[in-house]
Design an enzyme around this catalytic site. Structure first.
Site, PDB file in Angstrom:
ATOM      1  N   ASP A  37      52.923  42.498  45.719  1.00 59.98           N
ATOM      2  CA  ASP A  37      53.082  42.684  47.068  1.00 59.98           C
ATOM      3  C   ASP A  37      51.815  41.123  47.918  1.00 59.98           C
ATOM      4  O   ASP A  37      50.470  40.896  48.457  1.00 59.98           O
ATOM      5  CB  ASP A  37      52.073  43.593  47.834  1.00 59.98           C
ATOM      6  CG  ASP A  37      52.237  44.343  49.334  1.00 59.98           C
ATOM      7  OD1 ASP A  37      52.853  42.972  50.152  1.00 59.98           O
ATOM      8  OD2 ASP A  37      52.102  44.647  49.681  1.00 59.98           O
ATOM      9  N   HIS A  38      52.540  39.883  47.775  1.00 59.07           N
ATOM     10  CA  HIS A  38      51.822  39.069  48.527  1.00 59.07           C
ATOM     11  C   HIS A  38      52.259  38.625  49.555  1.00 59.07           C
ATOM     12  O   HIS A  38      53.305  38.659  50.294  1.00 59.07           O
ATOM     13  CB  HIS A  38      52.094  38.013  47.225  1.00 59.07           C
ATOM     14  CG  HIS A  38      51.014  37.702  46.442  1.00 59.07           C
ATOM     15  ND1 HIS A  38      49.864  36.883  45.776  1.00 59.07           N
ATOM     16  CD2 HIS A  38      49.963  38.888  45.335  1.00 59.07           C
ATOM     17  CE1 HIS A  38      48.788  36.862  45.316  1.00 59.07           C
ATOM     18  NE2 HIS A  38      49.712  38.099  44.914  1.00 59.07           N
ATOM     19  N   GLY A 106      42.224  43.647  47.056  1.00 52.17           N
ATOM     20  CA  GLY A 106      43.626  42.884  48.222  1.00 52.17           C
ATOM     21  C   GLY A 106      42.471  40.989  47.402  1.00 52.17           C
ATOM     22  O   GLY A 106      41.330  40.914  47.106  1.00 52.17           O
ATOM     23  N   GLU A 107      43.205  40.076  48.058  1.00 52.63           N
ATOM     24  CA  GLU A 107      42.035  38.959  47.740  1.00 52.63           C
ATOM     25  C   GLU A 107      42.414  38.456  49.511  1.00 52.63           C
ATOM     26  O   GLU A 107      43.913  38.103  50.052  1.00 52.63           O
ATOM     27  CB  GLU A 107      43.599  38.279  46.852  1.00 52.63           C
ATOM     28  CG  GLU A 107      43.564  38.762  45.183  1.00 52.63           C
ATOM     29  CD  GLU A 107      44.914  39.859  44.796  1.00 52.63           C
ATOM     30  OE1 GLU A 107      45.630  39.833  45.998  1.00 52.63           O
ATOM     31  OE2 GLU A 107      44.695  40.416  44.114  1.00 52.63           O
ATOM     32  N   ASN A 110      45.828  36.048  50.880  1.00 48.42           N
ATOM     33  CA  ASN A 110      46.670  37.180  51.321  1.00 48.42           C
ATOM     34  C   ASN A 110      46.340  37.611  52.544  1.00 48.42           C
ATOM     35  O   ASN A 110      47.107  37.700  53.609  1.00 48.42           O
ATOM     36  CB  ASN A 110      47.493  38.619  50.681  1.00 48.42           C
ATOM     37  CG  ASN A 110      48.278  37.192  48.958  1.00 48.42           C
ATOM     38  OD1 ASN A 110      49.108  36.618  49.163  1.00 48.42           O
ATOM     39  ND2 ASN A 110      47.094  37.914  48.313  1.00 48.42           N
ATOM     40  N   SER A 173      38.614  47.117  38.751  1.00 46.48           N
ATOM     41  CA  SER A 173      38.642  45.849  38.071  1.00 46.48           C
ATOM     42  C   SER A 173      36.760  46.011  37.247  1.00 46.48           C
ATOM     43  O   SER A 173      36.139  45.698  36.698  1.00 46.48           O
ATOM     44  CB  SER A 173      38.359  44.385  38.599  1.00 46.48           C
ATOM     45  OG  SER A 173      37.504  43.951  39.633  1.00 46.48           O
ATOM     46  N   GLY A 174      36.126  47.071  37.487  1.00 46.14           N
ATOM     47  CA  GLY A 174      34.782  47.133  38.001  1.00 46.14           C
ATOM     48  C   GLY A 174      34.222  48.646  38.092  1.00 46.14           C
ATOM     49  O   GLY A 174      34.935  49.676  37.973  1.00 46.14           O
TER      50      GLY A 174
END
Length: 321
Positions: A37-38, A106-107, A110, A173-174
């Site tokens: 989903d980008h 998210g990033e 995007n 991720s952590g």
């Protein structure tokens, strides 16, 4: 036995082709399908980025049995969580219960498009918690209110809900994000075969719940061509998630990958037609505790030969695993 999924990679494929491909994935025997989903592709060379939710609606009609899932949707900036809840519930209805909502924090790539500054990771985690709580409330039915530090919900109600609430798969991720996944998630999503992450998820309350991973591969009968394609389209991934979450555009990912070599990419992306290499890569996920692994075939124009190989050689070998 781990379930083997197929990835609809929006960043490299046009919307119509994505729908045709997922129908083929169902026909040849994949167990489920996920979709990215980008708003942007990772690199300009990838060339696409259609709206995932339109593709999902079409995919629900083009398939009959295949579970579908976002991998993953960010509900903290580009989408308000109330809107995410509405479209996820609609997908639950359209798919007749085959949809799982994969969520992540998210990033910048995007999310910056709506014109807000990209928050620190600590702030993103706080926003993410509030967003998940709003989505869960709306999935419960009826009129809902919410007053948070980052999000408000004013007398909102979802009128079309599936028979059972849409499951939530939470990306981590952590340790901190694994804690969020364990607290709120029906499943864990991760991009690397990290056994410590799976253990943290289980210890926090996720014991026995599904764990989803993803493995990129570059199938081709010409191994050299496969390696070249993998480097051209997948070199962005070498930066790792701590960097990838922060970069704002494809040009930045290209710059960060200037020193990445084809051998660097091939060390994590099986290239060529060696079934054994893919089996061993999947085995690392299984040994780390993953129950679901979605394959990504790198290169939109190479999906058909990949499907033929997957049906005849790869999927039978993975079933034995």
């Amino acid at each position: 036995m781990a379930e083997i999924g197929y990835t609809m990679m929006c960043e490299q494929t046009s919307p119509g082709r994505l729908v045709r491909d997922v129908a083929t994935a169902e026909r040849i025997g994949f167990d489920y399908a996920v979709i990215s989903d980008h708003y942007f592709p990772w690199l300009e060379e990838m060339g696409h980025s259609p709206y995932a939710w339109s593709v999902l609606g079409a995919a629900a009609q083009a398939t009959e049995r295949l579970p579908l899932m976002t991998y993953v949707t960010c509900p903290i900036m580009r989408y308000h969580p109330a809107v995410v809840a509405q479209k996820a519930a609609t997908m639950g209805v359209l798919s007749e219960g085959r949809f799982t909502l994969g969520l992540g924090s998210g990033e910048n790539l995007n999310e910056h498009v709506v014109g807000h500054a990209w928050p620190s990771v600590d702030t993103r985690h706080l926003m993410f918690r509030e967003a998940i709580e709003i989505i869960q409330r709306l999935f419960g039915g009826g009129y809902r209110e919410y007053r948070g530090e980052f999000f408000d919900l004013d007398s909102a109600k979802l009128y079309d809900l599936p028979e059972r609430p849409v499951p939530l798969a939470i990306a981590a991720s952590g340790p901190r994000s694994a804690e969020i996944a364990a607290e709120y998630g029906d499943a864990l999503v991760a991009t690397e075969p990290d056994a410590d992450l799976v253990t943290a998820f289980a210890a926090g309350g996720g014991q026995g719940k599904p764990v989803y991973g993803q493995l990129p591969i570059a199938y081709d009968t010409d191994a050299a061509a496969a390696k070249e394609r993998a480097h051209r389209l997948w070199r962005w991934s070498a930066a790792g998630w701590k960097v990838m979450a922060e970069l704002p555009g494809p040009v930045n990912f290209a710059a960060s990958a200037e020193t990445v070599t084809p051998d660097d990419v091939a060390s994590t992306v099986p290239c060529g037609s060696d079934v054994g290499a893919v089996v061993e890569a999947v085995r690392r996920y299984v040994n780390a505790g993953f129950t679901h692994i979605a394959l990504v075939q790198v290169g939109a124009e190479h999906q058909d030969p990949f499907f033929a190989w997957a049906k005849s050689d790869l999927l039978p070998a993975l079933r034995e695993l």
